[in-house]
Design a protein around this motif. Structure first.
Motif, PDB file in Angstrom:
ATOM      1  N   ALA A  42      -2.529  13.652   5.367  1.00 59.59           N
ATOM      2  CA  ALA A  42      -3.212  13.275   4.126  1.00 59.59           C
ATOM      3  C   ALA A  42      -2.194  12.884   3.050  1.00 59.59           C
ATOM      4  CB  ALA A  42      -4.089  14.424   3.633  1.00 59.59           C
ATOM      5  N   GLN A  43      -1.103  13.631   2.987  1.00 59.88           N
ATOM      6  CA  GLN A  43      -0.062  13.299   2.013  1.00 59.88           C
ATOM      7  C   GLN A  43       0.615  11.974   2.345  1.00 59.88           C
ATOM      8  OE1 GLN A  43       1.576  17.608   2.257  1.00 59.88           O
ATOM      9  NE2 GLN A  43       2.334  16.842   0.296  1.00 59.88           N
ATOM     10  N   LEU A  44       0.810  11.706   3.643  1.00 57.49           N
ATOM     11  CA  LEU A  44       1.364  10.416   4.022  1.00 57.49           C
ATOM     12  C   LEU A  44       0.430   9.292   3.584  1.00 57.49           C
ATOM     13  CD1 LEU A  44       3.385   8.559   5.406  1.00 57.49           C
ATOM     14  CD2 LEU A  44       2.220   9.017   7.588  1.00 57.49           C
ATOM     15  N   GLY A  45      -0.872   9.488   3.796  1.00 61.37           N
ATOM     16  CA  GLY A  45      -1.834   8.491   3.345  1.00 61.37           C
ATOM     17  C   GLY A  45      -1.745   8.247   1.848  1.00 61.37           C
ATOM     18  N   ASP A  46      -1.585   9.326   1.077  1.00 62.57           N
ATOM     19  CA  ASP A  46      -1.440   9.185  -0.380  1.00 62.57           C
ATOM     20  C   ASP A  46      -0.192   8.383  -0.733  1.00 62.57           C
ATOM     21  OD1 ASP A  46      -3.740  10.669  -0.744  1.00 62.57           O
ATOM     22  OD2 ASP A  46      -2.685  12.547  -1.175  1.00 62.57           O
ATOM     23  N   LEU A  47       0.895   8.605  -0.002  1.00 62.71           N
ATOM     24  CA  LEU A  47       2.133   7.863  -0.264  1.00 62.71           C
ATOM     25  C   LEU A  47       1.956   6.384   0.048  1.00 62.71           C
ATOM     26  CD1 LEU A  47       4.770  10.378   1.168  1.00 62.71           C
ATOM     27  CD2 LEU A  47       4.417   9.794  -1.246  1.00 62.71           C
ATOM     28  N   LEU A  48       1.253   6.078   1.151  1.00 56.48           N
ATOM     29  CA  LEU A  48       0.986   4.680   1.464  1.00 56.48           C
ATOM     30  C   LEU A  48       0.161   4.023   0.363  1.00 56.48           C
ATOM     31  CD1 LEU A  48       0.066   4.900   5.275  1.00 56.48           C
ATOM     32  CD2 LEU A  48       2.295   4.402   4.265  1.00 56.48           C
ATOM     33  N   ASN A  49      -0.856   4.723  -0.109  1.00 55.93           N
ATOM     34  CA  ASN A  49      -1.694   4.171  -1.175  1.00 55.93           C
ATOM     35  C   ASN A  49      -0.899   3.933  -2.443  1.00 55.93           C
ATOM     36  OD1 ASN A  49      -4.037   4.165   0.384  1.00 55.93           O
ATOM     37  ND2 ASN A  49      -4.661   6.215  -0.273  1.00 55.93           N
ATOM     38  N   ALA A  50      -0.086   4.905  -2.811  1.00 57.89           N
ATOM     39  CA  ALA A  50       0.709   4.771  -4.035  1.00 57.89           C
ATOM     40  C   ALA A  50       1.717   3.641  -3.914  1.00 57.89           C
ATOM     41  CB  ALA A  50       1.419   6.087  -4.344  1.00 57.89           C
ATOM     42  N   SER A  51       2.273   3.468  -2.721  1.00 60.06           N
ATOM     43  CA  SER A  51       3.215   2.376  -2.501  1.00 60.06           C
ATOM     44  C   SER A  51       2.545   1.026  -2.729  1.00 60.06           C
ATOM     45  CB  SER A  51       3.779   2.458  -1.080  1.00 60.06           C
ATOM     46  OG  SER A  51       4.612   1.339  -0.806  1.00 60.06           O
ATOM     47  N   HIS A  52       1.364   0.844  -2.145  1.00 60.38           N
ATOM     48  CA  HIS A  52       0.687  -0.445  -2.324  1.00 60.38           C
ATOM     49  C   HIS A  52       0.320  -0.679  -3.784  1.00 60.38           C
ATOM     50  CE1 HIS A  52      -1.544  -4.032  -1.319  1.00 60.38           C
ATOM     51  NE2 HIS A  52      -2.436  -3.625  -2.211  1.00 60.38           N
ATOM     52  N   ASP A  53      -0.192   0.347  -4.444  1.00 55.66           N
ATOM     53  CA  ASP A  53      -0.587   0.183  -5.842  1.00 55.66           C
ATOM     54  C   ASP A  53       0.614  -0.234  -6.693  1.00 55.66           C
ATOM     55  OD1 ASP A  53      -3.049   0.972  -4.940  1.00 55.66           O
ATOM     56  OD2 ASP A  53      -2.995   2.965  -5.878  1.00 55.66           O
ATOM     57  N   SER A  54       1.771   0.326  -6.394  1.00 60.28           N
ATOM     58  CA  SER A  54       2.982  -0.022  -7.129  1.00 60.28           C
ATOM     59  C   SER A  54       3.430  -1.452  -6.821  1.00 60.28           C
ATOM     60  CB  SER A  54       4.093   0.971  -6.779  1.00 60.28           C
ATOM     61  OG  SER A  54       5.294   0.670  -7.454  1.00 60.28           O
ATOM     62  N   LEU A  55       3.368  -1.833  -5.550  1.00 61.79           N
ATOM     63  CA  LEU A  55       3.745  -3.196  -5.163  1.00 61.79           C
ATOM     64  C   LEU A  55       2.795  -4.221  -5.779  1.00 61.79           C
ATOM     65  CD1 LEU A  55       4.498  -2.303  -1.484  1.00 61.79           C
ATOM     66  CD2 LEU A  55       6.176  -3.407  -2.996  1.00 61.79           C
ATOM     67  N   ARG A  56       1.532  -3.846  -5.899  1.00 62.29           N
ATOM     68  CA  ARG A  56       0.531  -4.746  -6.478  1.00 62.29           C
ATOM     69  C   ARG A  56       0.664  -4.840  -7.999  1.00 62.29           C
ATOM     70  NH1 ARG A  56      -4.664  -1.846  -5.904  1.00 62.29           N
ATOM     71  NH2 ARG A  56      -3.865  -0.873  -7.816  1.00 62.29           N
ATOM     72  N   ASP A  57       0.746  -3.697  -8.668  1.00 57.00           N
ATOM     73  CA  ASP A  57       0.646  -3.667 -10.127  1.00 57.00           C
ATOM     74  C   ASP A  57       1.998  -3.783 -10.823  1.00 57.00           C
ATOM     75  OD1 ASP A  57      -2.073  -3.258  -9.713  1.00 57.00           O
ATOM     76  OD2 ASP A  57      -1.888  -1.076  -9.844  1.00 57.00           O
ATOM     77  N   ASP A  58       3.029  -3.144 -10.277  1.00 55.71           N
ATOM     78  CA  ASP A  58       4.341  -3.158 -10.924  1.00 55.71           C
ATOM     79  C   ASP A  58       5.237  -4.282 -10.405  1.00 55.71           C
ATOM     80  OD1 ASP A  58       3.833  -1.113 -12.651  1.00 55.71           O
ATOM     81  OD2 ASP A  58       4.856   0.438 -11.482  1.00 55.71           O
ATOM     82  N   TYR A  59       5.368  -4.378  -9.086  1.00 56.35           N
ATOM     83  CA  TYR A  59       6.303  -5.363  -8.544  1.00 56.35           C
ATOM     84  C   TYR A  59       5.656  -6.731  -8.357  1.00 56.35           C
ATOM     85  CZ  TYR A  59      11.035  -5.811  -6.730  1.00 56.35           C
ATOM     86  OH  TYR A  59      12.357  -6.112  -6.583  1.00 56.35           O
ATOM     87  N   ARG A  60       4.326  -6.755  -8.298  1.00 50.13           N
ATOM     88  CA  ARG A  60       3.550  -7.995  -8.267  1.00 50.13           C
ATOM     89  C   ARG A  60       3.931  -8.897  -7.090  1.00 50.13           C
ATOM     90  NH1 ARG A  60       3.600  -9.438 -14.796  1.00 50.13           N
ATOM     91  NH2 ARG A  60       2.882  -7.377 -15.485  1.00 50.13           N
ATOM     92  N   VAL A  61       3.946  -8.295  -5.907  1.00 47.35           N
ATOM     93  CA  VAL A  61       4.240  -9.071  -4.704  1.00 47.35           C
ATOM     94  C   VAL A  61       3.069  -9.064  -3.725  1.00 47.35           C
ATOM     95  CG1 VAL A  61       6.738  -8.779  -4.851  1.00 47.35           C
ATOM     96  CG2 VAL A  61       5.381  -7.075  -3.611  1.00 47.35           C
ATOM     97  N   SER A  62       1.933  -8.527  -4.143  1.00 46.69           N
ATOM     98  CA  SER A  62       0.758  -8.558  -3.294  1.00 46.69           C
ATOM     99  C   SER A  62       0.007  -9.868  -3.526  1.00 46.69           C
ATOM    100  CB  SER A  62      -0.137  -7.352  -3.566  1.00 46.69           C
ATOM    101  OG  SER A  62      -1.169  -7.248  -2.612  1.00 46.69           O
ATOM    102  N   CYS A  63      -1.163  -9.983  -2.927  1.00 48.31           N
ATOM    103  CA  CYS A  63      -2.015 -11.158  -3.119  1.00 48.31           C
ATOM    104  C   CYS A  63      -3.447 -10.729  -2.827  1.00 48.31           C
ATOM    105  CB  CYS A  63      -1.579 -12.306  -2.212  1.00 48.31           C
ATOM    106  SG  CYS A  63      -1.777 -11.984  -0.443  1.00 48.31           S
ATOM    107  N   ASP A  64      -4.402 -11.612  -3.088  1.00 43.12           N
ATOM    108  CA  ASP A  64      -5.811 -11.248  -2.929  1.00 43.12           C
ATOM    109  C   ASP A  64      -6.129 -10.807  -1.508  1.00 43.12           C
ATOM    110  OD1 ASP A  64      -6.223 -11.862  -5.569  1.00 43.12           O
ATOM    111  OD2 ASP A  64      -7.086 -13.848  -5.176  1.00 43.12           O
TER     112      ASP A  64
END
Length: 440
Positions: free
Chosen positions: A347-369
């Motif tokens: 469950a904690q690993l899942g939380d880390l994966l989620n937080a990683s994506h949110d950071s890549l999307r919102d802070d680093y801005r390398v995600s896409c739709d």
């Protein structure tokens, strides 16, 4: 909607295919076949060039080279993938080894030709030790999917030219030791940076050449030291689902380089070799946020400069991603430092994966739709966690899913794509595979 699952040919089929491609292109039999794997990065995105630790593993999908050394210094190569995943090239592209230089070669051939050039530049071989070669290429690593098809091509090429040099000198191939494979990985990184023009870090080449069957490999990108890490999803009744968005990504289009340059500039203005050195000890999320606040105070006081053409909010967000992602990897290392895992561990690993994506999307801005939709649909369908993997701007996402929910999650993602009018995604289940090797 019924999900589309990627079909991976058996290794023997790909070996036969690439051998036949060589025979058709050059009219004789190749002397050897080499292959190298693509990769999935479990956690630690866009921090390899900032000195962080990354957690990739090699995929069973591989790029294959059928090859024969030549008596001259001409490099001829033909590929079944073409420059953008199109149909096979019917005639080889070619270049003299002496003509290889930054800016001198374009497209897929740059990832091949750059390797012998970089090996010589790094002092791993002398000019006289490297012959030309005839090469045919085939691959089961999807192009543009963020699964490191470029590094797989470079690393299989490195094994071939390493073998040529060893045969010409009587020395042991560099590929026979981890130290030698580290040197080959560094040469491949240089080839991608300077000849192919993609200013990437060293994660992809390192895992392709140094992977451990069955293990995630923790790579400290300050010195490229490694240690295998057991993340046994199968034993826990889980699976890592790879979701190829089929939104093609390209790391040589300037966006990746722009973000790396900002991180490098920030480290330099702080008097650091890498941003990882900003931490005083083992990175934690609390310290990461403290360091971001300290940096902002220094900028406001005029003690350090902002990266060129970057405003304060953008630079702050990029730094926050780099430092928090470095800390998230350290949390993951701590989670799997013992042999036993529990439901809470996963469950904690899942939380880390989620937080990683949110950071890549919102802070680093390398995600896409497309990436965001895959991640959100997987989470809503019951995945423990999901995030984009690879450089971003397209490519693939991964989801940590209980095995019985894999069909449900894949169907949910496929249906969400159909409603959005996106290209149909493709799916595969990932498991840690072996490193680059000679196959024939």
């Amino acid at each position: 909607m019924t999900p589309v699952w990627k079909k991976t040919p058996k290794p023997t089929e790909l070996i036969d295919r690439v051998t036949q491609a060589f025979r058709l292109a050059f009219g004789y039999e190749p002397t050897a076949v080499y292959s190298a794997p693509g990769r999935v990065n479990l956690l630690g995105e866009h921090i390899d060039y900032s000195g962080g630790t990354v957690l990739p593993f090699a995929l069973p999908q591989r790029t294959y080279l059928a090859v024969t050394p030549r008596q001259d210094r001409l490099l001829r190569a033909v590929t079944a993938q073409g420059d953008a995943g199109a149909s096979a090239s019917s005639s080889p592209r070619e270049i003299e080894l002496g003509a290889i230089a930054p800016g001198a070669v374009e497209g897929w051939l740059a990832y091949v030709a750059g390797v012998p050039w970089a090996m010589a530049q790094e002092g791993l071989v002398s000019r006289d030790e490297l012959p030309g070669a005839d090469i045919a290429i085939d691959s089961s690593v999807p192009l543009g999917a963020g699964l490191s098809s470029s590094a797989a091509l470079e690393c299989s090429t490195a094994l071939a030219f390493d073998a040529f040099a060893a045969a010409n000198t009587g020395r042991e191939p560099l590929s026979a030791s981890d130290t030698g494979r580290t040197q080959l990985a560094i040469a491949c990184i240089r080839a991608e940076n300077e000849i192919a023009g993609a200013n990437t870090g060293g994660m992809d080449q390192s895992i392709s050449l140094r992977a451990h069957q069955g293990s995630v490999l923790a790579i400290d990108c300050r010195d490229f030291s490694t240690r295998p890490l057991t993340v046994d999803v199968d034993r826990a009744g889980l699976a890592l689902l790879v979701m190829d968005t089929r939104a093609h990504h390209n790391l040589s289009d300037g966006q990746y380089a722009k973000r790396r340059a900002a991180c490098d500039f920030t480290a330099d203005t702080l008097g650091l070799t890498t941003l990882r050195d900003y931490f005083e000890s083992t990175p934690t999320l609390a310290e990461a946020h403290q360091l971001v606040a300290r940096w902002e105070e220094q900028v406001t006081a005029g003690m350090v400069d902002l990266p060129p053409q970057t405003d304060l909010p953008t630079a702050r967000a990029a730094l926050r991603h780099a430092l928090t992602e470095i800390a998230r990897v350290e949390e993951c290392l701590a989670l799997f430092s013992t042999a036993e895992t529990t439901e809470q561990t996963w469950a904690q690993l899942g939380d880390l994966l989620n937080a990683s994506h949110d950071s890549l999307r919102d802070d680093y801005r390398v995600s896409c739709d497309e990436l965001d939709l895959a991640v959100n649909a997987a989470r809503a369908a019951g995945a423990l966690g999901a995030r984009m993997t690879g450089g971003g701007f397209g490519g693939s996402a991964i989801a940590l899913v209980s095995q019985e929910l894999v069909p449900t999650v894949a169907e949910a993602v496929a249906s969400a794509y159909e409603r959005a009018g996106f290209n149909h995604p493709e799916f595969l289940l990932a498991s840690p595979a072996a490193s680059a090797a000679q196959d024939r």
